[in-house]
Scaffold this motif. Structure first.
Motif, mmCIF file in Angstrom:
data_model
loop_
_atom_site.group_PDB
_atom_site.id
_atom_site.type_symbol
_atom_site.label_atom_id
_atom_site.label_comp_id
_atom_site.label_asym_id
_atom_site.label_seq_id
_atom_site.Cartn_x
_atom_site.Cartn_y
_atom_site.Cartn_z
ATOM 1 N N THR A 64 0.837 -1.199 0.000
ATOM 2 C CA THR A 64 0.000 0.000 0.000
ATOM 3 C C THR A 64 0.870 1.246 0.000
ATOM 4 O O THR A 64 0.630 2.189 -0.775
ATOM 5 N N LEU A 65 1.879 1.269 0.842
ATOM 6 C CA LEU A 65 2.762 2.431 0.908
ATOM 7 C C LEU A 65 3.469 2.653 -0.420
ATOM 8 O O LEU A 65 3.574 3.795 -0.900
ATOM 9 N N MET A 107 0.993 4.109 -2.826
ATOM 10 C CA MET A 107 0.639 5.482 -2.450
ATOM 11 C C MET A 107 1.781 6.453 -2.711
ATOM 12 O O MET A 107 1.555 7.652 -2.908
ATOM 13 N N LYS A 108 3.000 5.947 -2.757
ATOM 14 C CA LYS A 108 4.115 6.810 -3.176
ATOM 15 C C LYS A 108 3.961 7.164 -4.658
ATOM 16 O O LYS A 108 4.288 8.273 -5.076
ATOM 17 N N TYR A 165 1.302 9.802 -4.722
ATOM 18 C CA TYR A 165 1.891 11.085 -4.312
ATOM 19 C C TYR A 165 2.588 11.765 -5.489
ATOM 20 O O TYR A 165 2.443 12.974 -5.698
ATOM 21 N N ILE A 179 -5.754 7.724 4.578
ATOM 22 C CA ILE A 179 -5.577 6.308 4.877
ATOM 23 C C ILE A 179 -6.626 5.982 5.945
ATOM 24 O O ILE A 179 -6.482 6.333 7.111
ATOM 25 N N PHE A 183 -6.788 3.648 10.016
ATOM 26 C CA PHE A 183 -5.353 3.376 10.047
ATOM 27 C C PHE A 183 -5.018 2.348 11.134
ATOM 28 O O PHE A 183 -5.461 2.472 12.278
ATOM 29 N N ALA A 242 2.639 6.003 9.720
ATOM 30 C CA ALA A 242 1.722 7.148 9.650
ATOM 31 C C ALA A 242 2.491 8.424 9.330
ATOM 32 O O ALA A 242 2.039 9.249 8.527
ATOM 33 N N GLU A 266 5.178 8.615 7.618
ATOM 34 C CA GLU A 266 5.540 8.552 6.197
ATOM 35 C C GLU A 266 4.400 9.096 5.331
ATOM 36 O O GLU A 266 4.622 9.852 4.391
ATOM 37 N N TYR A 267 3.186 8.701 5.669
ATOM 38 C CA TYR A 267 2.028 9.188 4.911
ATOM 39 C C TYR A 267 1.828 10.692 5.116
ATOM 40 O O TYR A 267 1.546 11.427 4.162
ATOM 41 N N TYR A 321 -0.791 13.063 3.218
ATOM 42 C CA TYR A 321 -2.020 12.287 3.402
ATOM 43 C C TYR A 321 -2.568 12.423 4.819
ATOM 44 O O TYR A 321 -1.817 12.618 5.775
ATOM 45 N N ILE A 360 -4.819 10.840 8.055
ATOM 46 C CA ILE A 360 -4.970 9.564 8.746
ATOM 47 C C ILE A 360 -6.382 9.510 9.329
ATOM 48 O O ILE A 360 -6.769 10.384 10.115
#
Length: 258
Positions: A138-139, A142-143, A146, A154, A157, A164, A166-167, A172, A174
């Motif tokens: 997912t990360l 999502m990058k 971005y 997200i 969560f 978190a 990182e998002y 993003y 939470i």
């Protein structure tokens, strides 16, 4: 007033009292609700609710565990729905590796996740992301989102505070719901403590995930104050500050006037 950023009022658990419950929201301090689609059918019902109630908005999308309902024909229908004036997000979309461990299923989820992200980019809409037992993939995706300048949240969560952050670095939000009130919700409480209030959205995911003291019962937006109160306790601020800032956050993400 509290902004409910993720609900499922089309669910059959609300069939007996849906209208009465929704009509009571304003008097209980709930200003707006985003009803999230999870299949083609629930997306249709979410839009119908948004057309019926001025304070309800819809998200159009297909949940990763429901991607069997997606093909080129149904995806074309989904593309047409994101143009609806009451559709304010693409969601809920993402990855869920909990139920099915087959590599082919996971690959299919990733394919439709990316296709729906592209749809959000074309429509200029934010995304509502579901992720369960799929943290790294997912990360990574999502990058990519971005880099495409796709905003979003997200939802529900459940990963580490480090993830978190990182998002949040990518802009993003939470989504924080009833789990934060559970005694064993150490990771989520750490997340709430460590990220800015300006990056938190209030949500219930109702009829699921009711907060204490209603855990295990049908959830609704009326229980959002319990979530706001727990966030306020964790952050050492007032409940009203949590309500005010998270409402501003939601209006910003969903591109609605405050």
């Amino acid at each position: 007033m509290i902004f409910e950023t993720h609900a499922h009022y089309e669910d059959q658990q609300f069939d007996a009292d849906r209208d009465a419950l929704l009509q009571s929201m304003r008097e209980h301090g709930i200003s707006r609700i985003v009803n999230a689609g999870s299949t083609i059918e629930t997306t249709k019902k979410s839009i119908e609710l948004a057309e019926k109630y001025d304070f309800i908005y819809a998200a159009a999308g297909v949940h990763p565990s429901e991607t069997d309902c997606l093909n080129e024909e149904s995806f074309e229908w989904l593309k047409s729905q994101v143009k609806h004036p009451k559709v304010k997000a693409v969601g809920e979309i993402g990855l869920d590796y909990y139920w099915d461990k087959e590599a082919a299923v996971w690959e299919k989820q990733r394919y439709w996740f990316r296709r729906q992200l592209e749809l959000a980019k074309e429509a200029g809409l934010p995304v509502i992301i579901h992720s369960r037992d799929a943290a790294e993939d997912t990360l990574a995706i999502m990058k990519e989102a971005y880099q495409m300048h796709i905003p979003g949240v997200i939802h529900c969560f459940s990963y580490s505070a480090q993830m978190a952050r990182e998002y949040v670095k990518m802009g993003y939000y939470i989504g924080v719901g009833g789990v934060v009130t559970f005694k064993n919700a150490k990771k989520l409480k750490e997340t709430v403590e460590q990220i800015p209030l300006e990056k938190i959205l209030l949500e219930t995911d109702c009829p699921y995930m009711a907060p204490e003291p209603y855990r295990g019962k049908r959830n609704s937006s009326l229980y959002l104050p319990y979530i706001a109160a727990k966030i306020a306790e964790i952050k050492g601020i007032t409940e009203q500050e949590v309500i005010n800032v998270t409402e501003q956050n939601a209006c910003r993400m969903y591109q609605l006037p405050q």
